[in-house]
Write a protein that holds these residues in place. Structure first.
Motif, PDB file in Angstrom:
ATOM      1  N   GLN A  31     -16.404 -42.463-119.979  1.00 58.01           N
ATOM      2  CA  GLN A  31     -16.880 -41.364-120.822  1.00 58.01           C
ATOM      3  C   GLN A  31     -17.857 -41.930-121.845  1.00 58.01           C
ATOM      4  OE1 GLN A  31     -14.058 -39.936-123.947  1.00 58.01           O
ATOM      5  NE2 GLN A  31     -12.500 -41.131-122.851  1.00 58.01           N
ATOM      6  N   ALA A  32     -18.912 -41.182-122.104  1.00 61.81           N
ATOM      7  CA  ALA A  32     -19.971 -41.656-122.998  1.00 61.81           C
ATOM      8  C   ALA A  32     -19.722 -41.219-124.435  1.00 61.81           C
ATOM      9  CB  ALA A  32     -21.332 -41.167-122.511  1.00 61.81           C
ATOM     10  N   SER A  33     -18.504 -41.438-124.910  1.00 62.63           N
ATOM     11  CA  SER A  33     -18.141 -41.140-126.293  1.00 62.63           C
ATOM     12  C   SER A  33     -18.242 -42.412-127.128  1.00 62.63           C
ATOM     13  CB  SER A  33     -16.709 -40.611-126.366  1.00 62.63           C
ATOM     14  OG  SER A  33     -16.532 -39.488-125.539  1.00 62.63           O
ATOM     15  N   GLU A  34     -18.349 -42.241-128.446  1.00 60.02           N
ATOM     16  CA  GLU A  34     -18.358 -43.394-129.340  1.00 60.02           C
ATOM     17  C   GLU A  34     -17.022 -44.136-129.238  1.00 60.02           C
ATOM     18  OE1 GLU A  34     -19.877 -46.169-131.607  1.00 60.02           O
ATOM     19  OE2 GLU A  34     -21.055 -44.358-131.223  1.00 60.02           O
ATOM     20  N   LYS A  35     -15.957 -43.357-129.128  1.00 58.78           N
ATOM     21  CA  LYS A  35     -14.624 -43.916-128.893  1.00 58.78           C
ATOM     22  C   LYS A  35     -13.895 -42.958-127.959  1.00 58.78           C
ATOM     23  CE  LYS A  35     -12.853 -41.818-133.147  1.00 58.78           C
ATOM     24  NZ  LYS A  35     -12.173 -42.078-134.444  1.00 58.78           N
ATOM     25  N   ARG A  36     -12.789 -43.412-127.408  1.00 54.74           N
ATOM     26  CA  ARG A  36     -12.091 -42.582-126.441  1.00 54.74           C
ATOM     27  C   ARG A  36     -11.721 -41.222-127.027  1.00 54.74           C
ATOM     28  NH1 ARG A  36      -8.219 -46.140-122.416  1.00 54.74           N
ATOM     29  NH2 ARG A  36      -9.550 -48.004-122.294  1.00 54.74           N
ATOM     30  N   SER A  37     -12.068 -40.181-126.284  1.00 52.94           N
ATOM     31  CA  SER A  37     -11.708 -38.841-126.726  1.00 52.94           C
ATOM     32  C   SER A  37     -10.200 -38.675-126.698  1.00 52.94           C
ATOM     33  CB  SER A  37     -12.352 -37.793-125.811  1.00 52.94           C
ATOM     34  OG  SER A  37     -11.822 -36.507-126.073  1.00 52.94           O
ATOM     35  N   PRO A  38      -9.619 -38.061-127.731  1.00 60.56           N
ATOM     36  CA  PRO A  38      -8.172 -37.796-127.712  1.00 60.56           C
ATOM     37  C   PRO A  38      -7.786 -36.866-126.566  1.00 60.56           C
ATOM     38  CG  PRO A  38      -9.241 -36.636-129.522  1.00 60.56           C
ATOM     39  CD  PRO A  38     -10.258 -37.575-128.970  1.00 60.56           C
ATOM     40  N   LEU A  39      -8.775 -36.187-125.986  1.00 59.41           N
ATOM     41  CA  LEU A  39      -8.512 -35.299-124.867  1.00 59.41           C
ATOM     42  C   LEU A  39      -8.426 -36.066-123.551  1.00 59.41           C
ATOM     43  CD1 LEU A  39     -10.946 -32.389-125.811  1.00 59.41           C
ATOM     44  CD2 LEU A  39      -8.576 -32.739-126.509  1.00 59.41           C
ATOM     45  N   ALA A  40      -8.925 -37.309-123.549  1.00 58.32           N
ATOM     46  CA  ALA A  40      -8.882 -38.144-122.346  1.00 58.32           C
ATOM     47  C   ALA A  40      -8.657 -39.595-122.755  1.00 58.32           C
ATOM     48  CB  ALA A  40     -10.167 -37.988-121.556  1.00 58.32           C
ATOM     49  N   PRO A  41      -7.502 -39.892-123.354  1.00 54.42           N
ATOM     50  CA  PRO A  41      -7.265 -41.229-123.914  1.00 54.42           C
ATOM     51  C   PRO A  41      -7.201 -42.339-122.871  1.00 54.42           C
ATOM     52  CG  PRO A  41      -5.248 -39.935-123.940  1.00 54.42           C
ATOM     53  CD  PRO A  41      -6.345 -38.997-123.550  1.00 54.42           C
ATOM     54  N   ASP A  42      -6.996 -41.998-121.599  1.00 53.64           N
ATOM     55  CA  ASP A  42      -6.886 -43.016-120.559  1.00 53.64           C
ATOM     56  C   ASP A  42      -8.233 -43.349-119.910  1.00 53.64           C
ATOM     57  OD1 ASP A  42      -4.129 -43.147-120.938  1.00 53.64           O
ATOM     58  OD2 ASP A  42      -3.737 -41.552-119.478  1.00 53.64           O
TER      59      ASP A  42
END
Length: 324
Positions: free
Chosen positions: A226-237
């Motif tokens: 995922q291209a987030s700054e940090k892992r999204s809480p919606l997809a922590p894995d």
């Protein structure tokens, strides 16, 4: 004297008609909407923008007291729908569910039938990080494996997006620039057809947003990153691109626009409804269920953010040959 009296009588009658018309304007706005509102989506049914729009329409109907119909107008990476909104009569009965960056990048990349000056910006609501996904039984289990294979077979691994100039396409271009790879870009007219292509083995990698891929993650799809700054809480894995050595942070942002020149009363009514919906725990719950992050901004602040982003994209276009 008779002529003067006749002119005065006519003037008085005209004044009464004008006053009546002016007095009726606020009343007409108060009665709006009196017929169904069309919420235009520039992609096929089943994608993230479409699902967000259909969820929003239910809440808008409650807030506005009228019917809201989602109309899919896929084509030209969303430009067809945006140009329809730009050309629509500014009466509040035609709105658009936007997808940024396409809202900004399409007019930069080519004649798109609209520009940023053609719209009334009502509110942006949510964001959905970019992500790369493959079929669950794909040989690629990480971005590293994908990168290694792409370097070994330049132009041979297919990557599907929702169209040229969309966030999915730009995520690919940035990925290629960051990793020195070359994938075969295949555009589709929405995330639904793209997802089907990946599941059917017709595209090796799908550039779907995180929220579009997560409902199928596991038995059907494998999300590589995922291209987030940090892992999204919606997809922590799901690991980020940055965790895997690829400096890429990018997302789709979805908001609501109308044609330029909406009546002030209608604009205010729509803006207030969107503000109320964004704060509604039930709407927020629906977005969480769709693995979509809330990112509400009112129209003026959203437009200011878009203006800054537009400068950045234009600078990017000026530097990169692949955008010519």
């Amino acid at each position: 004297m008779f002529a003067m009296k006749t002119w005065l009588a006519g003037f008085g009658a005209s004044s009464m008609v004008l006053a009546t018309a002016l007095a009726a304007t606020p009343a007409a706005a108060a009665q709006w909407p009196e017929r169904p509102i069309e919420l235009i989506v520039g992609f096929a049914a089943g994608g993230g923008t479409d699902i967000t729009a259909r969820t929003l329409s239910v809440f808008l109907e409650k807030e506005l007291g009228g019917s809201v119909v989602v109309v899919n107008k896929p084509g030209a990476s969303g430009a067809l729908a945006m140009s329809m909104v730009a050309r629509a009569k500014p009466d509040g009965y035609t709105l658009g569910m936007t997808n940024m960056p396409g809202l900004l990048t399409l007019p930069i990349e080519r004649p798109a039938g609209f520009s940023g000056k053609d719209f009334t910006y009502l509110a942006t609501l949510v964001r959905d990080p970019s992500a790369f996904s493959v079929k669950a039984d794909s040989p690629y289990t990480s971005l590293k494996e994908l990168i290694d294979a792409a370097r070994a077979k330049p132009g041979m691994i297919s990557y599907g997006s929702t169209g040229v100039g969309t966030d999915d396409h730009l995520a690919l271009v940035m990925f290629e620039a960051a990793t020195g790879t070359d994938l075969n870009h295949v555009p589709f007219n929405g995330a639904g057809p793209l997802r089907n292509a990946v599941l059917g083995g017709h595209a090796d990698v799908g550039g779907m947003n995180l929220g579009e891929a997560m409902p199928y993650s596991g038995s059907q799809l494998r999300i590589l990153g995922q291209a987030s700054e940090k892992r999204s809480p919606l997809a922590p894995d799901v690991p980020t691109f940055k965790e895997q050595g690829v400096d890429l942070v990018f997302a789709s942002e979805r908001g609501v626009i109308g044609p330029k020149g909406l009546p002030a009363e209608v604009e205010q009514k729509l803006a207030k409804a969107l503000e109320t919906i964004a704060a509604n725990p039930e709407f927020q719950k629906k977005m969480l269920q769709q693995f979509t992050e809330m990112d509400y901004l009112p129209g003026d602040k959203w437009q200011a953010r878009l203006n800054e982003a537009d400068k950045q994209f234009r600078a990017m276009w000026a530097k990169q040959k692949w955008l010519d």
